[in-house]
Design an enzyme around this catalytic site. Structure first.
Site, PDB file in Angstrom:
ATOM      1  N   LYS A 114     -17.280  55.573 -13.507  1.00 22.96           N
ATOM      2  CA  LYS A 114     -16.710  56.854 -13.064  1.00 22.96           C
ATOM      3  C   LYS A 114     -15.783  56.648 -11.860  1.00 22.96           C
ATOM      4  O   LYS A 114     -14.732  57.281 -11.746  1.00 22.96           O
ATOM      5  CB  LYS A 114     -17.812  57.858 -12.706  1.00 22.96           C
ATOM      6  CG  LYS A 114     -18.131  58.848 -13.814  1.00 22.96           C
ATOM      7  CD  LYS A 114     -17.319  60.108 -13.634  1.00 22.96           C
ATOM      8  CE  LYS A 114     -17.138  61.061 -14.737  1.00 22.96           C
ATOM      9  NZ  LYS A 114     -17.615  61.028 -16.033  1.00 22.96           N
ATOM     10  N   LYS A 195      -9.525  61.689 -29.857  1.00 22.85           N
ATOM     11  CA  LYS A 195     -10.812  62.352 -29.630  1.00 22.85           C
ATOM     12  C   LYS A 195     -10.593  63.632 -28.818  1.00 22.85           C
ATOM     13  O   LYS A 195      -9.821  63.628 -27.856  1.00 22.85           O
ATOM     14  CB  LYS A 195     -11.700  61.376 -28.864  1.00 22.85           C
ATOM     15  CG  LYS A 195     -13.034  61.919 -28.486  1.00 22.85           C
ATOM     16  CD  LYS A 195     -13.803  60.849 -27.699  1.00 22.85           C
ATOM     17  CE  LYS A 195     -15.092  61.459 -27.243  1.00 22.85           C
ATOM     18  NZ  LYS A 195     -15.462  61.423 -25.907  1.00 22.85           N
ATOM     19  N   LYS A 198     -10.978  67.274 -22.741  1.00 20.78           N
ATOM     20  CA  LYS A 198     -10.273  68.071 -21.740  1.00 20.78           C
ATOM     21  C   LYS A 198      -9.109  67.301 -21.148  1.00 20.78           C
ATOM     22  O   LYS A 198      -8.038  67.829 -20.924  1.00 20.78           O
ATOM     23  CB  LYS A 198     -11.265  68.390 -20.612  1.00 20.78           C
ATOM     24  CG  LYS A 198     -11.395  69.817 -20.293  1.00 20.78           C
ATOM     25  CD  LYS A 198     -12.434  70.066 -19.207  1.00 20.78           C
ATOM     26  CE  LYS A 198     -13.031  68.821 -18.583  1.00 20.78           C
ATOM     27  NZ  LYS A 198     -14.329  69.007 -17.958  1.00 20.78           N
TER      28      LYS A 198
END
Ligand code: TRP
Length: 328
Positions: A114, A195, A198
């Site tokens: 992340k 895919k 957002k």
């Protein structure tokens, strides 16, 4: 009759799309009757990566709750609540932090991943390192048996089990080791063929209006080699066909695949069938969401009630935990 307890949450970091619906929410809805289900918005988790700009967190939290109910979570059959309103999660998180070796947290693969992914943010914070521990507290405080999540959350489940074991060993057997209920689901393709996500700006949101959904599907990419109406196509190369596989009946899938291969139908006809079927799934969501948008008090009272119920269970666990640790 005691049903096993299920718990799951979603981070408040934006509105949900069809991928989230098929991949998670529809499964949550299915579990409602078989288990004693607790579902919540993890707004504190949203802070771990979003702390620098909180301008939309309130809205995101509300959107997520509306999506939960719109998708069919029924407050009569499951408990819906907000993480930040059940303070016991924070207390357990603090107590567990005392027994959690730093190395365990640093080794969770999502920690470095992340940080790499969100390079524009400063994620060298205490709160971000503790993300999986807060998630462990979320789960353990309900002594949940099952946690329905996607495969990406498996490392977080792993650490919550390790922490349960460590607590049970050091103080007292209180926590069952939670198990992931992995949701097998087809990958939902976005309108550009990648895919649905957002971050790719290719998603169909549960909050999109019928007009927006229709427009997005009408302009969606198809087999790129099928340029003219008379060209024969290959459905397996068409993202539209991938969505048919999720939203259309077997008969319709065969009909559009055959029509595509033989140029019997055009892409517009094929999309019309898809639009009809996506609408069928979204119509109840639109109806319910509009109801709640027009009556926000109904929404708030559902969450108040759910939060009360969650606090009861969380409070019982905390009494056991304090007792086991010798706290007053
Ligand atoms: N980490 C989860 C996500 O990214 C959200 C979450 C927070 C969660 N606490 C949880 C999921 C507890 C399951 C159980 O979506």
């Amino acid at each position: 009759m005691n049903k096993d307890r299920v718990l799951s949450g979603m981070q408040a970091s934006g509105k949900l799309h069809l991928g989230n619906l098929v991949g998670a929410l529809q499964n949550w809805v299915k579990l409602q009757d078989k288990y004693d289900c607790y579902y919540f918005v993890a707004d504190w988790h949203g802070l771990t990566t979003g702390y620098a700009d909180l301008s939309s967190i309130k809205e995101s939290t509300k959107d997520l709750l509306i999506n939960f109910l719109g998708a069919g979570l029924d407050p009569e059959r499951c408990t819906i609540f907000l993480q930040s309103r059940v303070l016991e999660h924070a207390e357990l998180h603090l107590l567990l932090s005392m027994i959690t070796p730093l190395g365990w947290l640093e080794r969770v693969p999502t920690y470095k991943e992340k940080q790499e992914e969100l390079k524009d943010r400063d994620l060298s914070t205490y709160g971000f390192l503790g993300y999986p521990l807060l998630q462990s507290a979320d789960i353990l405080i309900y002594r949940a048996k099952y946690v329905p999540v996607g495969i990406d959350q498996v490392p977080h489940l792993e650490i919550s089990r390790e922490i349960a074991r460590r607590f049970n060993y050091l103080y007292k057997e209180i926590f069952p080791e939670p198990e992931a209920l992995l949701t097998e689901f087809p990958k939902v393709i976005g309108v550009d063929g990648r895919k649905m996500s957002k971050s790719y700006d290719n998603a169909i949101y549960l909050s999109d209006s019928p007009g927006e959904v229709e427009e997005k599907l009408k302009t969606m990419v198809t087999d790129p080699a099928r340029i003219k109406r008379t060209d024969k196509g290959n459905p397996d190369l068409s993202p539209v066909y991938q969505l048919h596989k999720i939203f259309s009946s077997k008969d319709e899938q065969e009909e559009v695949a055959e029509g595509c291969r033989t140029a019997g139908i055009g892409c517009i006809d094929c999309k019309k069938i898809l639009i009809k079927n996506v609408f069928k799934v979204m119509e109840p969501i639109w109806v319910k969401s509009n109801e709640l948008i027009n009556n926000p008090n109904v929404l708030y009272s559902i969450v108040d009630k759910g939060t009360e119920k969650a606090k009861k269970v969380a409070g019982e666990t905390m009494r056991l935990v304090r007792e086991a640790m010798g706290l007053y």
